[in-house]
Design a protein around this motif. Structure first.
Motif, PDB file in Angstrom:
ATOM      1  N   ARG A 190       0.834  -1.211   0.000  1.00 47.31           N
ATOM      2  CA  ARG A 190       0.000   0.000   0.000  1.00 47.31           C
ATOM      3  C   ARG A 190       0.864   1.256   0.000  1.00 47.31           C
ATOM      4  NH1 ARG A 190      -4.963   1.811   0.573  1.00 47.31           N
ATOM      5  NH2 ARG A 190      -5.396   3.674   1.826  1.00 47.31           N
ATOM      6  N   ARG A 219       1.980   1.835  -3.425  1.00 48.56           N
ATOM      7  CA  ARG A 219       0.888   2.310  -4.282  1.00 48.56           C
ATOM      8  C   ARG A 219       0.692   3.814  -4.138  1.00 48.56           C
ATOM      9  NH1 ARG A 219      -3.194  -1.776  -5.735  1.00 48.56           N
ATOM     10  NH2 ARG A 219      -4.834  -0.244  -5.352  1.00 48.56           N
ATOM     11  N   ASP A 255     -11.757  -2.106  -8.263  1.00 45.86           N
ATOM     12  CA  ASP A 255     -10.441  -1.629  -7.824  1.00 45.86           C
ATOM     13  C   ASP A 255      -9.984  -0.501  -8.749  1.00 45.86           C
ATOM     14  OD1 ASP A 255      -7.846  -1.129  -7.116  1.00 45.86           O
ATOM     15  OD2 ASP A 255      -7.202  -3.227  -7.108  1.00 45.86           O
ATOM     16  N   ARG A 267      -7.288   1.264  -8.883  1.00 45.41           N
ATOM     17  CA  ARG A 267      -5.899   1.158  -9.335  1.00 45.41           C
ATOM     18  C   ARG A 267      -5.778   0.139 -10.469  1.00 45.41           C
ATOM     19  NH1 ARG A 267      -1.165   2.579  -6.796  1.00 45.41           N
ATOM     20  NH2 ARG A 267      -2.538   4.129  -5.866  1.00 45.41           N
ATOM     21  N   ARG A 268      -6.456  -0.968 -10.351  1.00 45.82           N
ATOM     22  CA  ARG A 268      -6.415  -1.976 -11.406  1.00 45.82           C
ATOM     23  C   ARG A 268      -7.087  -1.452 -12.680  1.00 45.82           C
ATOM     24  NH1 ARG A 268      -8.279  -6.633  -8.726  1.00 45.82           N
ATOM     25  NH2 ARG A 268     -10.415  -6.027  -9.211  1.00 45.82           N
ATOM     26  N   ALA A 300      -4.060   8.010 -10.008  1.00 42.27           N
ATOM     27  CA  ALA A 300      -3.839   6.923  -9.055  1.00 42.27           C
ATOM     28  C   ALA A 300      -4.056   7.399  -7.624  1.00 42.27           C
ATOM     29  CB  ALA A 300      -2.427   6.361  -9.215  1.00 42.27           C
ATOM     30  N   GLY A 312      -8.090   8.458  -7.470  1.00 34.61           N
ATOM     31  CA  GLY A 312      -9.072   7.394  -7.623  1.00 34.61           C
ATOM     32  C   GLY A 312     -10.385   7.921  -8.189  1.00 34.61           C
TER      33      GLY A 312
END
Length: 678
Positions: free
Chosen positions: A5, A8, A258, A260-261, A323, A326
């Motif tokens: 995390r 990320r 998700d 990020r995905r 990112a 979000g």
């Protein structure tokens, strides 16, 4: 907090930090580009140009450290000795001051007795605007009944400098506001438009830093027109690439819980078309390197740097910001994971219309475009007088009108003819007999011809305004009269050679751009039919744009014509940028065709990309339209042609013509790839 995390958050945060450093270091250089730019027409010409050769030899015969500002005074009731004294006395304190020659000419009274002229040599090094402004201040209070105006190369250079002065401020402000308004309307969010705009601003900072370094070192030659196009191109390209990534990101947010995905998936899907688009534009503008005109040739790498910077910002800064934000980036309309894409109602309707009657759709669209293209031959691009460069009032133009009413128009801006000493008198006599020449005399000093390395100079004054097309015709007549080893130069010859070279560049570069863009499309789409279709429709939209431009320029706009470089620049940017939207559409169509088949894949691509490509086209059109705030005919014409052409290409060609033909041709459009055999 887990290490994963932390990464990320840390990786995109680090990317943003790097861009902040770039902005702090390179951003201020955008405002300093004008310090390393030059707008002297003589520097645009290649060394082989006749006027360039004369320019190199002139220092041997006369002082070229100064160029003239011509002060013209008029008194309808008759010019008096007191009026002449006023002219001389008003400017006398400036003799020998910084930016001025040690001595000025005396006031010369016109033959009609109603006017006088006084020639003030202004230093050629640096910006003449300050010197011209000081002259205007010195002459601000003329005697009653006397009108004072200024013209000549120095004043014209000051006018050009003033016209380009708005590039660093008002041009960026107008472009930024237009882009922001469009993005707010597209996203209906206060956050995402700011993020996208920051991406463009950071891209501009990077491009400005690189271009400044190259121009300061003398690697590239920067001028006002290249600087303006750089700013607009970065804003437009960066926003276009951002729109494509954000649109794909929003699609995946609807099917993935998700963020990020979803972002990674969107980034991977959009990187190939964005990179292909940027590569096509870069290769297209680099074709300008084959130009002979230095101003055209230098625009190639400058524009390429701008597009590359836009690409880098769009695939690094923007994903990093998204990112971290979000779904919040889309506030207050955060996309929710519903398991299905949001419907594109408008573009689904367009796709249904195209699918219902593809042949009728492309035939009707083709007829409309061909009607517009039929007027393209009416587009006048043989050049304009230098005095027509400006839109609105210009001191040099008003001064030329007053001066030409009383004096031989070419006085103060002589034409120089360099010949052998043995043929000097013969050459002067031949030049003197050319229609349009007022005087022609061998340059003398102390009663004898000035001779340098076996050469002599003939100084000629033209009867017509030296900035006019008629004066350029006279230069051509002089060159046709004198011997082959005699060369002709001077300000009017520079304008003529610039016009001739621009025409040569147009005829050379346009076919090169077509070849390069076609090769890129063939490699990208792995097809021959589709690239030929895309390129053909893009060329047709350019011809339509040129036809509509001819109708408007010759009619309501009342333009006197266009420089040969106008259709060249319009073509390069329209073809390179116009093909962009077809790349966005056809790469998505190819992707969908592998899953759904050619027909359904094309309709799916049209539905899913219609909104984002249309928005991108509107943004690019708006940014190029912002060039019109610079009061120069050339940039206003390029602004209109590119803006109108992009809208035609986006809203008509890409939305109707290309999809309809693709449906009619069917899977053969992918020939000879495997998709054509399914």
């Amino acid at each position: 907090m887990s290490s994963r995390r932390v990464l990320r958050i840390a990786v995109p945060a680090l990317a943003l930090l790097v861009w902040l450093v770039i902005a702090v270091v390179a951003g201020p250089l955008a405002g300093k580009l004008s310090q390393v730019s030059a707008d002297d027409a003589s520097t645009f010409l290649p060394a082989s140009a006749e006027s360039t050769q004369v320019q190199a030899l002139l220092p041997e015969f006369t002082d070229t450290a100064y160029f003239p500002a011509i002060i013209a005074g008029e008194h309808p009731n008759g010019w008096t000795d007191a009026d002449s004294s006023y002219l001389s006395d008003a400017v006398a304190p400036l003799q020998g001051a910084e930016g001025f020659a040690p001595r000025f000419s005396p006031a010369l009274v016109a033959d009609d007795g109603l006017a006088a002229q006084l020639i003030v040599p202004v230093a050629t090094g640096g910006d003449p605007s300050d010197a011209v402004e000081r002259l205007q201040g010195a002459l601000a209070d003329p005697p009653p009944g006397v009108t004072i105006a200024m013209t000549g190369p120095a004043v014209q250079a000051a006018d050009l400098s003033g016209a380009f002065a708005g590039i660093d401020g008002i041009l960026l402000l107008v472009a930024g506001v237009l882009v922001l308004i469009i993005l707010v309307l597209v996203y209906r969010s206060p956050i995402l438009p700011i993020v996208v705009l920051m991406s463009a601003v950071f891209g501009l900072a990077l491009a400005s830093g690189v271009v400044y370094a190259l121009a300061d070192s003398g690697t590239v030659e920067l001028n006002g027109q290249s600087q303006g196009i750089l700013f607009i191109l970065v804003f437009g390209a960066a926003t276009d690439y951002a729109l494509l990534l954000v649109a794909r990101y929003r699609e995946h947010l609807a099917t993935d819980d998700d963020p990020r995905r979803a972002l990674v998936t969107a980034w991977r899907a959009t990187l190939p078309p964005i990179a292909a688009s940027a590569g096509t534009v870069i290769l297209g503008v680099l074709c300008l390197l084959f130009s002979d005109l230095n101003s055209n040739r230098s625009l190639g790498p400058i524009a390429a740097i701008g597009v590359a910077a836009s690409l880098i910002a769009s695939i690094t800064f923007l994903p990093a910001a998204l990112a971290l934000l979000g779904r919040t980036a889309f506030w207050p309309r955060r996309p929710k994971p519903t398991g299905a894409d949001e419907p594109h109602r408008l573009w689904k309707s367009v796709a249904d219309i195209v699918a219902a009657a593809p042949r009728r759709t492309w035939a009707a669209t083709l007829v409309v475009l061909v009607i517009g293209a039929a007027f393209a031959p009416m587009f006048r691009a043989d050049g304009v007088a230098t005095t027509d460069f400006f839109l609105g009032d210009a001191d040099s133009v008003a001064g030329a009108e007053l001066h030409d009413a009383h004096f031989d128009a070419g006085s103060g801006s002589p034409t120089w003819v360099i010949t052998s000493t043995s043929n000097a008198e013969e050459t002067a006599t031949a030049v003197r007999q050319v229609p349009g020449v007022a005087t022609a005399d061998v340059l003398v000093a102390d009663g004898a011809p000035v001779v340098r390395d076996g050469r002599a100079a003939v100084q000629s004054v033209l009867a017509d305004d030296p900035d006019s097309l008629a004066a350029q015709d006279t230069i051509e007549a002089i060159r046709g009269t004198v011997a082959d080893d005699v060369i002709v130069g001077g300000p009017t010859a520079v304008d003529l050679d610039t016009r001739i070279t621009a025409r040569h560049d147009r005829n050379l570069v346009i076919p090169l751009v077509l070849i390069v863009v076609l090769a890129v499309l063939i490699l990208l789409l792995r097809s021959i039919v589709a690239p030929l279709l895309l390129l053909g429709t893009t060329v047709l939209s350019f011809a339509t744009t040129l036809g509509v431009g001819a109708l408007l320029f010759n009619g309501p706009f009342g333009f006197p014509g266009a420089d040969p470089v106008v259709p060249l620049f319009a073509f390069v940017f329209l073809v390179a940028l116009g093909v962009d939207y077809n790349i966005f559409l056809m790469t998505r169509a190819r992707e969908e065709a592998q899953r759904l088949g050619t027909r359904d894949g094309m309709l799916s691509a049209l539905t899913s990309t219609g909104g984002v490509i249309s928005a991108a086209g509107i943004v690019l059109a708006a940014t190029f339209a912002a060039l019109a705030v610079i009061p120069l005919l050339f940039l206003a014409q390029v602004a209109f042609l590119v803006a109108f052409g992009v809208l035609i290409d986006t809203l008509v060609v890409r939305s109707l013509l290309v999809p309809a033909i693709a449906l009619d041709v069917g899977r053969r459009i992918w020939f000879p790839s495997a998709l054509s055999k399914d």
